[in-house]
Scaffold this motif. Structure first.
Motif, PDB file in Angstrom:
ATOM      1  N   HIS A   1       0.842  -1.138  -0.108  1.00 18.58           N
ATOM      2  CA  HIS A   1      -0.273   0.010   0.004  1.00 18.58           C
ATOM      3  C   HIS A   1       0.858   1.296   0.156  1.00 18.58           C
ATOM      4  N   TYR A   2       0.213   2.410  -0.229  1.00 15.28           N
ATOM      5  CA  TYR A   2       0.931   3.521  -0.054  1.00 15.28           C
ATOM      6  C   TYR A   2       0.052   4.639   0.333  1.00 15.28           C
ATOM      7  N   GLY A   3       0.405   5.848   0.776  1.00 16.03           N
ATOM      8  CA  GLY A   3      -0.457   6.896   1.032  1.00 16.03           C
ATOM      9  C   GLY A   3       0.275   8.010   1.360  1.00 16.03           C
ATOM     10  N   VAL A   4      -0.600   9.034   1.817  1.00 13.67           N
ATOM     11  CA  VAL A   4      -0.144  10.297   2.593  1.00 13.67           C
ATOM     12  C   VAL A   4      -0.762  10.512   3.914  1.00 13.67           C
ATOM     13  N   GLU A   5       0.009  11.164   4.649  1.00 16.11           N
ATOM     14  CA  GLU A   5      -0.531  11.147   6.250  1.00 16.11           C
ATOM     15  C   GLU A   5      -0.243  12.466   6.587  1.00 16.11           C
ATOM     16  N   TRP A   6      -1.055  13.289   7.250  1.00 13.50           N
ATOM     17  CA  TRP A   6      -0.778  14.598   7.711  1.00 13.50           C
ATOM     18  C   TRP A   6      -1.533  14.944   9.066  1.00 13.50           C
TER      19      TRP A   6
ATOM     20  N   GLY B   1       4.559  10.991   3.215  1.00 13.81           N
ATOM     21  CA  GLY B   1       4.066  10.227   2.402  1.00 13.81           C
ATOM     22  C   GLY B   1       4.860   8.779   2.983  1.00 13.81           C
ATOM     23  N   PHE B   2       4.126   7.585   2.456  1.00 11.95           N
ATOM     24  CA  PHE B   2       4.630   6.383   3.140  1.00 11.95           C
ATOM     25  C   PHE B   2       4.261   5.210   2.016  1.00 11.95           C
ATOM     26  N   VAL B   3       5.241   4.322   2.002  1.00 10.70           N
ATOM     27  CA  VAL B   3       4.683   3.036   1.388  1.00 10.70           C
ATOM     28  C   VAL B   3       4.764   1.869   2.600  1.00 10.70           C
ATOM     29  N   SER B   4       4.071   0.878   2.370  1.00 10.93           N
ATOM     30  CA  SER B   4       3.707  -0.356   3.492  1.00 10.93           C
ATOM     31  C   SER B   4       3.756  -1.429   2.635  1.00 10.93           C
ATOM     32  N   MET B   5       4.119  -2.509   3.635  1.00 10.78           N
ATOM     33  CA  MET B   5       3.951  -3.819   3.260  1.00 10.78           C
ATOM     34  C   MET B   5       3.441  -4.652   4.176  1.00 10.78           C
TER      35      MET B   5
END
Lengths: 205, 167
Positions: free
Chosen positions: A31-36, A75-79
């Motif tokens: 997955h990936y996404g943005v966090e603020w 920003g992030f990527v996750s596994m």
């Protein structure tokens, strides 16, 4: 103009693949996404030594309390390691305390609170890494907290996160006599142990 | 703000959301569907240039838009995309390219792309708003200025993300 264009392209590169993935199962491996969000460093223990222009050596130890709010945009990527453990790598722009904004690079391990993992909302996490700032030594960042995940669609989820952070940074030092920033050659020690809380939300694709 | 089109009386009447963006942070409400229009009222802190450290304190801003949208586009089984646009008015106590805060007011236009989910009563939208207006500042009794509110035009490309709950 080019900067704006790049940001628009970046937004498009995040959102378009997400929408075109519609129909696939959200519970994929990557997955990936943005966090603020916002954070408050309510207490800082600082220690600094420096040499004044007159040649005196000054040492200062202080405890600072602050209600100042800082912003985080990451920003992030996750596994997914398993159904109930996943790892995420974060980077972006974050404020550690007043006057200290760093580019963090952190790794977060999340642990679902039940065996069905990401299908259910609650997870706790621990996170560690470092923060980079021009003209300063590398800072250490540690965070822990709780994430509540709302699955919006088959391709998108909303994470609501609350937690605490502990950072070790190297703030700029100002000579209170000359009211100027102490130059690197006159600076001895500059360290600050900061603790606080944060709230954030994230869109996960 | 999320602005889906509902047939009169068939959809939710009120949506309440939080706005987050490098230029604004606050809350908004959209209500009273009438035909294919929807009213959107927002109140938010103007945090433009605060992340970069240029400005130390936020301003406050409010705007109202009457949004018109087309029929929702089905993205997948549980998601619809709604595009909308509409005119409005905006006012606030904001900073501009200088460091001072001042009263600003003008006409506004907002465009919105909203993802409306059926699994949960939430809508996520990305909005762009432009404000054409003037800003008055007063440094002293004899130093008052009325200038074009430049950030309302120049920074309209910065998106505002709204996550709203549908009642």
């Amino acid at each position: 103009m080019m900067k704006r264009l790049h940001i628009m392209m970046l937004l498009a590169s995040v959102l378009v693949p997400a929408v075109t993935m519609a129909g696939k199962d959200f519970h994929g491996k990557f997955h990936y996404g943005v966090e603020w969000g916002v954070s408050n460093t309510f207490a800082s223990w600082t220690h600094c030594t420096f040499q004044t222009t007159e040649g005196y050596v000054v040492e200062n130890r202080d405890v600072e309390y602050s209600a100042l709010m800082n912003a985080n945009v990451l920003g992030f990527v996750s596994m997914d390691i398993s159904k109930w453990v996943w790892l995420s790598a974060y980077s972006g722009y974050t404020g550690l305390k007043k006057g200290e904004h760093v580019i963090p690079l952190t790794l977060r391990g999340s642990f679902a609170l039940n065996r069905t993992g990401t299908a259910n909302p609650g997870a706790v996490f621990i996170e560690g890494g470092c923060g980079f700032r021009k003209g300063a030594r590398v800072s250490a960042i540690a965070r822990a907290g709780y994430t509540y995940r709302v699955i919006l669609s088959s391709f998108m989820a909303l994470d609501l996160t609350a937690g605490a952070h502990l950072t070790f940074s190297h703030p700029d030092v100002y000579d209170k006599y000359s009211e100027r920033k102490v130059p690197p050659e006159a600076l001895g020690v500059s360290s600050s142990l900061n603790t606080g809380v944060f709230l954030s939300m994230a869109l996960v694709f | 703000m999320c602005l889906p089109t509902y047939a009169a009386g068939s959809g939710p009447d009120v949506e309440v959301g939080v706005i987050s963006s490098p230029r604004s942070a606050g809350a908004g409400v959209s209500f009273a569907p009438r035909g294919n229009s929807r009213s959107v009222l927002r109140l938010y802190a103007d945090v433009l240039d605060m992340i970069g450290g240029k400005h130390k304190s936020p301003g406050v801003k409010a705007d109202y838009h009457l949004m018109f949208s087309h029929s929702p586009i089905q993205v997948n089984d549980d998601t619809h995309l709604v595009l909308s646009i509409g005119p409005g008015v905006a006012m606030g106590y904001v900073s501009d390219t200088d460091f001072d805060h001042g009263f600003a007011a003008g006409v506004s236009c907002m465009a919105s792309a909203a993802l409306r989910f059926s699994r949960v009563p939430l809508t996520v939208s990305m909005d762009f708003s432009v404000t054409a207006g003037f800003r008055a500042t007063q440094k002293s009794q004899f130093d008052q200025t009325l200038t074009l509110y430049k950030n309302g035009l120049r920074r309209c490309w910065i998106p505002e993300l709204t996550i709203a709950y549908r009642f």
